[in-house]
Design a protein around this motif. Sequence first.
Motif, PDB file in Angstrom:
ATOM      1  N   VAL A  57       0.712  -0.677   0.136  1.00 45.89           N
ATOM      2  CA  VAL A  57       0.492   0.539  -0.098  1.00 45.89           C
ATOM      3  C   VAL A  57       0.827   1.115   0.419  1.00 45.89           C
ATOM      4  O   VAL A  57       1.018   2.375  -0.556  1.00 45.89           O
ATOM      5  N   GLU A  58       2.510   1.202   0.843  1.00 43.51           N
ATOM      6  CA  GLU A  58       2.893   1.793   0.784  1.00 43.51           C
ATOM      7  C   GLU A  58       3.385   2.146   0.017  1.00 43.51           C
ATOM      8  O   GLU A  58       3.746   3.693  -1.114  1.00 43.51           O
ATOM      9  N   SER A  59       4.315   1.617  -1.240  1.00 43.54           N
ATOM     10  CA  SER A  59       4.901   1.402  -1.724  1.00 43.54           C
ATOM     11  C   SER A  59       3.904   2.586  -2.742  1.00 43.54           C
ATOM     12  O   SER A  59       4.076   2.509  -4.622  1.00 43.54           O
ATOM     13  N   THR A  60       2.859   1.382  -3.099  1.00 42.63           N
ATOM     14  CA  THR A  60       1.761   2.576  -4.615  1.00 42.63           C
ATOM     15  C   THR A  60       0.929   3.860  -3.545  1.00 42.63           C
ATOM     16  O   THR A  60       0.727   4.656  -4.878  1.00 42.63           O
ATOM     17  N   LEU A  61       0.858   4.348  -2.874  1.00 41.43           N
ATOM     18  CA  LEU A  61       0.553   5.584  -2.116  1.00 41.43           C
ATOM     19  C   LEU A  61       1.703   6.775  -2.933  1.00 41.43           C
ATOM     20  O   LEU A  61       0.902   7.807  -3.224  1.00 41.43           O
ATOM     21  N   TRP A  62       2.460   6.815  -2.337  1.00 37.74           N
ATOM     22  CA  TRP A  62       3.466   7.209  -2.446  1.00 37.74           C
ATOM     23  C   TRP A  62       4.098   7.742  -4.079  1.00 37.74           C
ATOM     24  O   TRP A  62       3.296   9.010  -4.218  1.00 37.74           O
ATOM     25  N   PRO A  63       3.887   7.245  -4.998  1.00 36.32           N
ATOM     26  CA  PRO A  63       3.992   7.669  -6.607  1.00 36.32           C
ATOM     27  C   PRO A  63       2.580   7.916  -7.392  1.00 36.32           C
ATOM     28  O   PRO A  63       2.294   8.605  -7.785  1.00 36.32           O
ATOM     29  N   SER A  64       1.072   7.464  -6.530  1.00 29.40           N
ATOM     30  CA  SER A  64       0.048   7.941  -6.818  1.00 29.40           C
ATOM     31  C   SER A  64      -0.018   9.003  -6.879  1.00 29.40           C
ATOM     32  O   SER A  64      -0.476  10.075  -6.549  1.00 29.40           O
ATOM     33  N   LEU A  65       0.883   9.425  -5.577  1.00 32.53           N
ATOM     34  CA  LEU A  65       1.134  11.338  -4.993  1.00 32.53           C
ATOM     35  C   LEU A  65       1.622  11.965  -6.033  1.00 32.53           C
ATOM     36  O   LEU A  65       0.728  12.796  -5.941  1.00 32.53           O
ATOM     37  N   ALA A  66       3.084  11.558  -5.860  1.00 36.96           N
ATOM     38  CA  ALA A  66       3.509  12.070  -7.400  1.00 36.96           C
ATOM     39  C   ALA A  66       2.841  12.546  -8.414  1.00 36.96           C
ATOM     40  O   ALA A  66       3.373  13.433  -9.095  1.00 36.96           O
ATOM     41  N   GLY A  67       2.487  11.497  -9.334  1.00 37.54           N
ATOM     42  CA  GLY A  67       1.363  11.552 -10.097  1.00 37.54           C
ATOM     43  C   GLY A  67       0.800  12.507 -10.124  1.00 37.54           C
ATOM     44  O   GLY A  67       0.278  13.013 -11.357  1.00 37.54           O
ATOM     45  N   ALA A  68      -0.267  12.619  -9.333  1.00 45.76           N
ATOM     46  CA  ALA A  68      -1.202  13.431  -9.635  1.00 45.76           C
ATOM     47  C   ALA A  68      -0.793  15.116  -8.945  1.00 45.76           C
ATOM     48  O   ALA A  68      -1.356  15.556 -10.043  1.00 45.76           O
ATOM     49  N   PHE A  69       0.148  15.234  -8.622  1.00 41.07           N
ATOM     50  CA  PHE A  69       0.839  16.597  -7.993  1.00 41.07           C
ATOM     51  C   PHE A  69       1.433  17.241  -9.659  1.00 41.07           C
ATOM     52  O   PHE A  69       2.296  17.960  -9.774  1.00 41.07           O
ATOM     53  N   GLY A  70       2.381  16.130  -9.886  1.00 45.87           N
ATOM     54  CA  GLY A  70       3.003  16.344 -11.620  1.00 45.87           C
ATOM     55  C   GLY A  70       1.531  16.263 -12.635  1.00 45.87           C
ATOM     56  O   GLY A  70       1.958  17.575 -13.038  1.00 45.87           O
ATOM     57  N   ALA A  71       0.617  15.718 -12.465  1.00 42.20           N
ATOM     58  CA  ALA A  71      -0.476  15.989 -13.763  1.00 42.20           C
ATOM     59  C   ALA A  71      -0.844  18.120 -13.632  1.00 42.20           C
ATOM     60  O   ALA A  71      -1.245  18.881 -13.945  1.00 42.20           O
ATOM     61  N   HIS A  72      -0.811  18.241 -12.158  1.00 44.28           N
ATOM     62  CA  HIS A  72      -1.371  19.464 -11.305  1.00 44.28           C
ATOM     63  C   HIS A  72      -0.307  19.981 -12.030  1.00 44.28           C
ATOM     64  O   HIS A  72      -0.713  21.751 -12.193  1.00 44.28           O
ATOM     65  N   SER A  73       0.910  20.498 -11.949  1.00 44.99           N
ATOM     66  CA  SER A  73       2.493  21.133 -12.518  1.00 44.99           C
ATOM     67  C   SER A  73       1.900  21.385 -13.731  1.00 44.99           C
ATOM     68  O   SER A  73       2.176  22.854 -14.256  1.00 44.99           O
ATOM     69  N   VAL A  74       1.320  20.328 -14.655  1.00 40.47           N
ATOM     70  CA  VAL A  74       0.853  20.533 -16.075  1.00 40.47           C
ATOM     71  C   VAL A  74       0.039  21.332 -16.005  1.00 40.47           C
ATOM     72  O   VAL A  74      -0.296  21.998 -17.237  1.00 40.47           O
ATOM     73  N   LEU A  75      -0.881  21.196 -15.030  1.00 43.70           N
ATOM     74  CA  LEU A  75      -1.894  22.030 -15.425  1.00 43.70           C
ATOM     75  C   LEU A  75      -1.436  23.491 -14.747  1.00 43.70           C
ATOM     76  O   LEU A  75      -2.054  24.369 -15.973  1.00 43.70           O
ATOM     77  N   PHE A  76      -1.099  23.988 -14.279  1.00 42.03           N
ATOM     78  CA  PHE A  76      -0.916  25.381 -13.801  1.00 42.03           C
ATOM     79  C   PHE A  76       0.876  25.581 -15.035  1.00 42.03           C
ATOM     80  O   PHE A  76       0.831  27.046 -15.595  1.00 42.03           O
TER      81      PHE A  76
END
Length: 289
Positions: free
Chosen positions: A154-173
């Motif tokens: 679970v931990e190994s999945t949640l960290w990269p999922s957070l990174a991917g989510a904020f990566g998408a928002h960096s693209v939006l900005f």
Amino acid sequence: SRVCSDEPLKWVRRKLAGTYFVQPLWVLGLSLVVVGSVLDLISFGFASMSLLAPLGAMTLVANMFIAPFFGERLTLRDVISTVVIFGGTVLSLVFGSKQDQEYTVEELMGLYLDLPFLIYLGVFGLYLGLVWTSLRNIRRRRVAGTSKSWDHRVESTLWPSLAGAFGAHSVLFAKSVTEVVKSIGGPGPSPFKYVLTYLVVVGMGGSLVLQMRFLNSGLRVADALYIVPVYQVCWVIMNTVVGMIYFHDLSHMSALELSMFFLGVSITLFGVYLLSGRKAQARTESELV
């Protein structure tokens, strides 16, 4: 005196010899990252977010060609997965949104205040709260010595999922910043008069920092060959979703185009899943130091 004057210089050279930031390979890699980031920023001014999203998985295709130069062996699974990713990306590009409307600062502000996007922000906030609570509980159980069997996965999945989510928002900005830059010198008022101009710049920088922070946190607890594909899947999905909600990228597409686009995205994600192809391997204490 000449010998004495040379000693400090020799000491500095010995110290620098063991640091990574003076190694030619590291300098080359950093230079490529900078050039790639600049090109990414430029590309946001020519295509929609949802169209660019599947292209993110092409980094894994490039990795297949680069990996042998660093002593990594390619397997048949690697080749098949790469072909699947490439095919899904091409399908998404063929049927994806080709329209990229130009926006003024006032229009961007209106999109940020649009009801669907505000609802999305609320849902995203709940997601962040659940993920952070889960990670905190996993950390507490680990400290107390009562970890569950599934905690590491679970931990190994949640960290990269957070990174991917904020990566998408960096693209939006970043796309918002690109639109602001394109409006400089235009017939309308100066974009520097608006608070939004500065907010999107700060948002882009903050999202990039959090993206790297969470990605590195994932790499501390699991193998990169698991973390990176999970991150890439979340990055592609979140970019597609944010592009749909904020820019309404897919609103003008026909039913056939929509179905084929999502089929291409699904094929791309399946290829990334095939490429991950291994259980997340835990890091030892010595590796974490």
